[in-house]
Design a protein around this motif. Structure first.
Motif, PDB file in Angstrom:
ATOM      1  N   VAL A  68       0.856  -0.924   0.037  1.00  0.00           N
ATOM      2  CA  VAL A  68       0.383   0.038   0.050  1.00  0.00           C
ATOM      3  C   VAL A  68       1.119   1.080   0.070  1.00  0.00           C
ATOM      4  N   PRO A  69       0.732   2.039  -0.716  1.00  0.00           N
ATOM      5  CA  PRO A  69       1.906   3.364  -0.647  1.00  0.00           C
ATOM      6  C   PRO A  69       1.131   4.467   0.012  1.00  0.00           C
ATOM      7  N   ARG A  70       2.037   5.699   0.589  1.00  0.00           N
ATOM      8  CA  ARG A  70       1.357   6.004   1.742  1.00  0.00           C
ATOM      9  C   ARG A  70       2.446   6.889   1.356  1.00  0.00           C
ATOM     10  N   GLY A  71       1.214   8.741   1.363  1.00  0.00           N
ATOM     11  CA  GLY A  71       2.144   9.518   1.739  1.00  0.00           C
ATOM     12  C   GLY A  71       2.203   9.982   2.643  1.00  0.00           C
ATOM     13  N   SER A  72       1.569  11.298   2.923  1.00  0.00           N
ATOM     14  CA  SER A  72       1.630  11.518   4.750  1.00  0.00           C
ATOM     15  C   SER A  72       0.233  11.780   5.541  1.00  0.00           C
ATOM     16  N   GLY A  73      -0.672  10.483   4.386  1.00  0.00           N
ATOM     17  CA  GLY A  73      -1.375  10.243   5.291  1.00  0.00           C
ATOM     18  C   GLY A  73      -2.829  10.737   6.347  1.00  0.00           C
ATOM     19  N   THR A  74      -3.492  12.117   4.982  1.00  0.00           N
ATOM     20  CA  THR A  74      -4.255  12.832   5.829  1.00  0.00           C
ATOM     21  C   THR A  74      -5.595  12.577   4.322  1.00  0.00           C
ATOM     22  N   GLY A  75      -5.525  11.307   3.506  1.00  0.00           N
ATOM     23  CA  GLY A  75      -6.549  11.063   2.769  1.00  0.00           C
ATOM     24  C   GLY A  75      -8.036  11.358   3.773  1.00  0.00           C
ATOM     25  N   LEU A  76      -8.584  11.518   2.770  1.00  0.00           N
ATOM     26  CA  LEU A  76     -10.171  10.959   4.081  1.00  0.00           C
ATOM     27  C   LEU A  76     -11.502   9.984   3.805  1.00  0.00           C
ATOM     28  N   SER A 134      -6.830  22.437   1.260  1.00  0.00           N
ATOM     29  CA  SER A 134      -6.968  22.981   2.367  1.00  0.00           C
ATOM     30  C   SER A 134      -5.466  21.452   3.201  1.00  0.00           C
ATOM     31  N   SER A 135      -4.698  20.760   3.223  1.00  0.00           N
ATOM     32  CA  SER A 135      -3.997  20.375   3.601  1.00  0.00           C
ATOM     33  C   SER A 135      -2.687  20.665   3.356  1.00  0.00           C
ATOM     34  N   GLN A 136      -2.803  21.632   2.146  1.00  0.00           N
ATOM     35  CA  GLN A 136      -1.193  21.451   1.674  1.00  0.00           C
ATOM     36  C   GLN A 136      -0.221  22.013   2.282  1.00  0.00           C
ATOM     37  N   CYS A 139       0.110  17.458   3.257  1.00  0.00           N
ATOM     38  CA  CYS A 139      -0.178  16.581   2.192  1.00  0.00           C
ATOM     39  C   CYS A 139       1.134  16.541   1.553  1.00  0.00           C
ATOM     40  N   SER A 140       1.338  15.691   0.878  1.00  0.00           N
ATOM     41  CA  SER A 140       2.256  15.178   0.036  1.00  0.00           C
ATOM     42  C   SER A 140       2.047  15.537  -1.812  1.00  0.00           C
ATOM     43  N   ILE A 141       2.698  15.688  -2.475  1.00  0.00           N
ATOM     44  CA  ILE A 141       2.400  15.804  -3.283  1.00  0.00           C
ATOM     45  C   ILE A 141       2.137  13.873  -4.831  1.00  0.00           C
ATOM     46  N   ASN A 148      -5.956  13.073  -7.216  1.00  0.00           N
ATOM     47  CA  ASN A 148      -6.229  13.845  -8.396  1.00  0.00           C
ATOM     48  C   ASN A 148      -6.437  15.136  -7.396  1.00  0.00           C
ATOM     49  N   SER A 149      -5.933  15.575  -6.251  1.00  0.00           N
ATOM     50  CA  SER A 149      -6.013  16.899  -5.727  1.00  0.00           C
ATOM     51  C   SER A 149      -6.575  17.771  -5.817  1.00  0.00           C
ATOM     52  N   GLY A 150      -7.840  18.484  -4.822  1.00  0.00           N
ATOM     53  CA  GLY A 150      -8.388  20.171  -5.831  1.00  0.00           C
ATOM     54  C   GLY A 150      -8.021  20.733  -4.692  1.00  0.00           C
TER      55      GLY A 150
HETATM   56  C1  LIG Z   1      -8.099  19.122   7.050  1.00  0.00           C
HETATM   57  C2  LIG Z   1      -7.729  18.088   5.757  1.00  0.00           C
HETATM   58  C3  LIG Z   1      -8.120  18.742   4.961  1.00  0.00           C
HETATM   59  C4  LIG Z   1      -8.125  18.674   3.238  1.00  0.00           C
HETATM   60  N1  LIG Z   1      -8.746  19.313   2.462  1.00  0.00           N
HETATM   61  C5  LIG Z   1      -8.675  19.054   1.233  1.00  0.00           C
HETATM   62  C6  LIG Z   1      -8.287  19.587  -0.578  1.00  0.00           C
HETATM   63  O1  LIG Z   1      -8.748  21.167  -0.212  1.00  0.00           O
HETATM   64  N2  LIG Z   1      -8.714  19.255  -1.378  1.00  0.00           N
HETATM   65  C7  LIG Z   1      -8.318  16.996  -1.868  1.00  0.00           C
HETATM   66  O2  LIG Z   1      -8.364  17.612  -2.592  1.00  0.00           O
HETATM   67  N3  LIG Z   1      -8.331  16.672  -0.176  1.00  0.00           N
HETATM   68  C8  LIG Z   1      -8.030  17.146   0.663  1.00  0.00           C
HETATM   69  N4  LIG Z   1      -7.788  16.838   2.266  1.00  0.00           N
HETATM   70  C9  LIG Z   1      -7.830  15.067   1.761  1.00  0.00           C
HETATM   71  C10 LIG Z   1      -6.205  14.953   1.738  1.00  0.00           C
HETATM   72  O3  LIG Z   1      -5.202  15.652   2.117  1.00  0.00           O
HETATM   73  C11 LIG Z   1      -5.776  14.734   0.429  1.00  0.00           C
HETATM   74  O4  LIG Z   1      -6.526  13.824  -0.671  1.00  0.00           O
HETATM   75  C12 LIG Z   1      -4.244  14.841  -0.251  1.00  0.00           C
HETATM   76  O5  LIG Z   1      -3.518  14.137  -1.369  1.00  0.00           O
HETATM   77  C13 LIG Z   1      -3.705  13.495   0.804  1.00  0.00           C
HETATM   78  O6  LIG Z   1      -2.373  13.633   0.231  1.00  0.00           O
HETATM   79  P1  LIG Z   1      -1.069  12.859   1.530  1.00  0.00           P
HETATM   80  O7  LIG Z   1      -0.070  12.464   1.298  1.00  0.00           O
HETATM   81  O8  LIG Z   1      -1.626  12.749   2.464  1.00  0.00           O
HETATM   82  O9  LIG Z   1      -2.107  11.365   0.744  1.00  0.00           O
HETATM   83  P2  LIG Z   1      -2.430   9.137   1.922  1.00  0.00           P
HETATM   84  O10 LIG Z   1      -3.877   9.771   2.160  1.00  0.00           O
HETATM   85  O11 LIG Z   1      -0.952   9.215   2.414  1.00  0.00           O
HETATM   86  O12 LIG Z   1      -2.612   8.692   0.673  1.00  0.00           O
HETATM   87  C14 LIG Z   1      -3.772   8.878  -0.071  1.00  0.00           C
HETATM   88  C15 LIG Z   1      -3.414   8.392  -0.928  1.00  0.00           C
HETATM   89  O13 LIG Z   1      -2.319   7.958  -2.012  1.00  0.00           O
HETATM   90  C16 LIG Z   1      -1.722   6.451  -2.563  1.00  0.00           C
HETATM   91  N5  LIG Z   1      -0.078   7.443  -2.572  1.00  0.00           N
HETATM   92  C17 LIG Z   1       0.197   7.832  -1.863  1.00  0.00           C
HETATM   93  N6  LIG Z   1       1.688   8.657  -2.537  1.00  0.00           N
HETATM   94  C18 LIG Z   1       1.586   7.946  -3.233  1.00  0.00           C
HETATM   95  C19 LIG Z   1       2.602   7.733  -4.666  1.00  0.00           C
HETATM   96  N7  LIG Z   1       4.152   7.972  -4.516  1.00  0.00           N
HETATM   97  N8  LIG Z   1       2.839   7.274  -5.586  1.00  0.00           N
HETATM   98  C20 LIG Z   1       0.846   6.266  -6.056  1.00  0.00           C
HETATM   99  N9  LIG Z   1       0.385   6.310  -4.882  1.00  0.00           N
HETATM  100  C21 LIG Z   1       0.201   7.025  -3.312  1.00  0.00           C
HETATM  101  C22 LIG Z   1      -2.138   6.185  -1.220  1.00  0.00           C
HETATM  102  O14 LIG Z   1      -1.897   5.303  -1.081  1.00  0.00           O
HETATM  103  C23 LIG Z   1      -3.633   6.276  -1.098  1.00  0.00           C
HETATM  104  O15 LIG Z   1      -5.000   6.085  -1.974  1.00  0.00           O
HETATM  105  C24 LIG Z   1      -7.947  17.237   2.979  1.00  0.00           C
HETATM  106  C25 LIG Z   1      -7.312  16.161   4.512  1.00  0.00           C
HETATM  107  C26 LIG Z   1      -7.292  16.874   5.495  1.00  0.00           C
HETATM  108  C27 LIG Z   1      -7.513  16.020   6.390  1.00  0.00           C
END
Ligand SMILES: Cc1cc2nc3c(=O)[nH]c(=O)nc-3n(C[C@H](O)[C@H](O)[C@H](O)COP(=O)(O)OP(=O)(O)OC[C@H]3O[C@@H](n4cnc5c(N)ncnc54)[C@H](O)[C@@H]3O)c2cc1C
Length: 481
Positions: A68-76, A134-136, A139-141, A148-150
């Motif tokens: 399971v790939p994981r970035g910062s774990g902020t996914g919802l 908003s989690s910028q 959260c990781s690229i 496909n974050s917005g």
């Molecule tokens: C307070 C808050 C506000 C938020 N606001 C927004 C918002 O405005 N817009 C928005 O779009 N989202 C928002 N989010 C949701 C979240 O932050 C996004 O979805 C963000 O892109 C997740 O990034 P992450 O690094 O935390 O990924 P993770 O949660 O770690 O992973 C998300 C997904 O990405 C996959 N993944 C991670 N890294 C890789 C990689 N290198 N290659 C392939 N797959 C990978 C994982 O398997 C998982 O399916 C918010 C979350 C919180 C907690």
């Protein structure tokens, strides 16, 4: 349980510090920000390079271990939720900005780079990276790509998919492909377009080429207060109908305003709904648009208009909005952050329906939305933990209402684990099977983030193992790539 020699082999690849196998440490990775679902992974690895990711994935492939790939774990949506017996491949040690090429407006980054760091790096030269969840700050690229974050500014500038030029991708057998490129378009299929939004099910992105934007000459942020959400929605429709595309158009309802105010003391006006409109571009254009937008807001019923006069005021207006999800914790310890899309013009009707459903369920719903895109974030509050199922039900009914109005079950948070059972609300069985052909072409053993996005086994199955042909293929109606 994994064979004991697996951890040892991983340590030879990654070093001792790159492998986590102690139960109490593994628990850090048991969920993403959707904490209602938790699974402790078998192991967590933290590679530092593409080569290390490849070596780990090759091992998983050889041993049929799901990963399971994981970035910062902020996914919802539970996208990074570990599957049973899986290895989580975290990118927290892949945090380098590898190259910045300002004349060509692009940057190459490792996947663990935090979204905001890209802008911070290029801002002194007058550039920025546009997608701004908003989690910028955390959260990781890599996560942004997968989801496909917005963000607030995606109304004018597009989502992550519009800002990714290419990437290195480690496929489920450990092989490496480079897709897209450094140019704005490449011949052939839009492969980055397939990977962006695939929620970690098609491989692991290890180097990503991003598009950078020039900072606009002028920015103006306007806050408009309304007596109803309908009026605020009407103002957005009028602005867009007038041919103006704001950089952002965000609405918060009364409950969300109260929560944001309690959390960050933004000094918001006392109103039933607030509309935050940001305009950017050449100075003369912004000045004339601001006049027009102010007039349109008044015509729609705005009771008060406030223009940010300094960068600090602008930042404070945004702070309330960007903190809204977390701020809701101040008015209810438990809540579900929902994410649905509707055609913008259906906004008043949907809000009325949400209010009716909320009253019938006896649960309050705070509404925060990217009004310009029609992307709703109803926050379903259930102060009493025992009401979880009721809240889930209400959150699900809201999604079905969005679909019934021609919308979608997700705008930016993804399907992940959480919403896969709602996919059939939007897609026919044949559509879902077609989607899965892509997945099975790239990951026939179904090892890469299994169990996510799709509701039931279609082609290669939802459990790791050998490829199983789908009845559509057996009947000669479709074929595997
Ligand atoms: C307070 C808050 C506000 C938020 N606001 C927004 C918002 O405005 N817009 C928005 O779009 N989202 C928002 N989010 C949701 C979240 O932050 C996004 O979805 C963000 O892109 C997740 O990034 P992450 O690094 O935390 O990924 P993770 O949660 O770690 O992973 C998300 C997904 O990405 C996959 N993944 C991670 N890294 C890789 C990689 N290198 N290659 C392939 N797959 C990978 C994982 O398997 C998982 O399916 C918010 C979350 C919180 C907690």
């Amino acid at each position: 349980m994994l064979k004991p020699d697996i951890a040892a082999e991983l340590r030879t690849i990654l070093g001792v510090e790159g492998v986590i196998d102690k139960h109490e440490q593994l628990r850090t990775y048991e969920s993403d920000c959707l904490t209602n679902y938790r699974v402790v992974p078998a192991l967590v690895v933290l590679p530092t390079s593409t080569e290390q990711v490849q070596a780990v994935v090759r091992l998983c492939h050889r041993e049929h271990i799901p990963f399971v790939p994981r970035g910062s774990g902020t996914g919802l949506s539970g996208g990074a939720l570990p599957s049973e017996g899986s290895v989580v491949i975290g990118t927290a040690r892949m945090r380098e900005i590898l190259d910045v090429d300002l004349p060509n407006q692009r940057a190459v980054v490792q996947p663990g780079v935090i979204n905001l760091w890209v802008t911070q790096r290029v801002a002194p030269e007058g550039y920025y990276y546009a997608p701004d969840p908003s989690s910028q700050q955390v959260c990781s690229i890599g996560g942004n790509i997968a989801e496909n974050s917005g963000g607030a500014h995606c109304l004018k500038y597009g989502f992550t998919v519009n800002h990714v030029l290419g990437m290195k991708l480690v496929l489920a057998d450990g092989s490496l492909v480079e897709i897209g490129g450094a140019a704005l378009d490449t011949p052939g299929y839009d492969l980055p377009g397939i990977v962006v939004g695939s929620e970690g099910t098609l491989g692991i992105a290890t180097e990503i080429t991003l598009r950078l934007m020039r900072k606009p000459e002028a920015v103006q942020t306007l806050l408009a207060a309304f007596a109803t959400c309908d009026e605020a929605g009407e103002a957005v429709s009028r602005i867009i109908a007038a041919g103006i595309v704001p950089a952002a158009a965000e609405i918060m309802d009364r409950l969300a305003i109260e929560a944001a105010e309690a959390a960050v003391h933004a000094g918001y006006p006392d109103a039933q709904a607030l509309l935050l409109v940001e305009l950017d571009g050449p100075r003369t254009e912004v000045v004339s648009q601001l006049e027009r937008v102010s007039a349109l807001c008044r015509e729609a019923g705005a009771t008060e208009l406030r223009l940010a006069t300094t960068d600090e005021e602008r930042a404070l207006m945004w702070k309330g909005r960007k903190s809204a999800f977390a701020a809701v914790g101040r008015i209810s310890p438990n809540y579900i952050v929902q994410d649905g899309v509707i055609p913008r013009t259906a906004l008043p009707e949907i809000l009325r329906e949400i209010a009716e459903m909320s009253a019938a369920a006896g649960l309050r719903v705070a509404n925060v939305f990217h009004a310009g895109d029609g992307n709703l974030h109803p926050l379903v509050l259930y102060p009493d933990k025992n009401d979880y199922e009721k809240a889930e039900h209400l959150a699900g009914d809201i999604l079905k209402t969005c679909v019934a109005h021609g919308g979608s079950i997700t705008g930016e948070h993804g399907v992940g684990w959480d919403k896969k059972d709602y996919m059939p609300v939007m897609f026919e069985t044949a559509d879902l099977a077609t989607h899965q052909l892509v997945r099975c072409a790239l990951d026939p053993a179904n090892l890469c983030n299994p169990g996510k996005v799709y509701p039931t086994p279609r082609l290669c199955g939802e459990v790791p193992g050998p490829y199983r042909p789908h009845p559509v293929e057996l009947a000669g109606l479709g074929e595997r790539f």
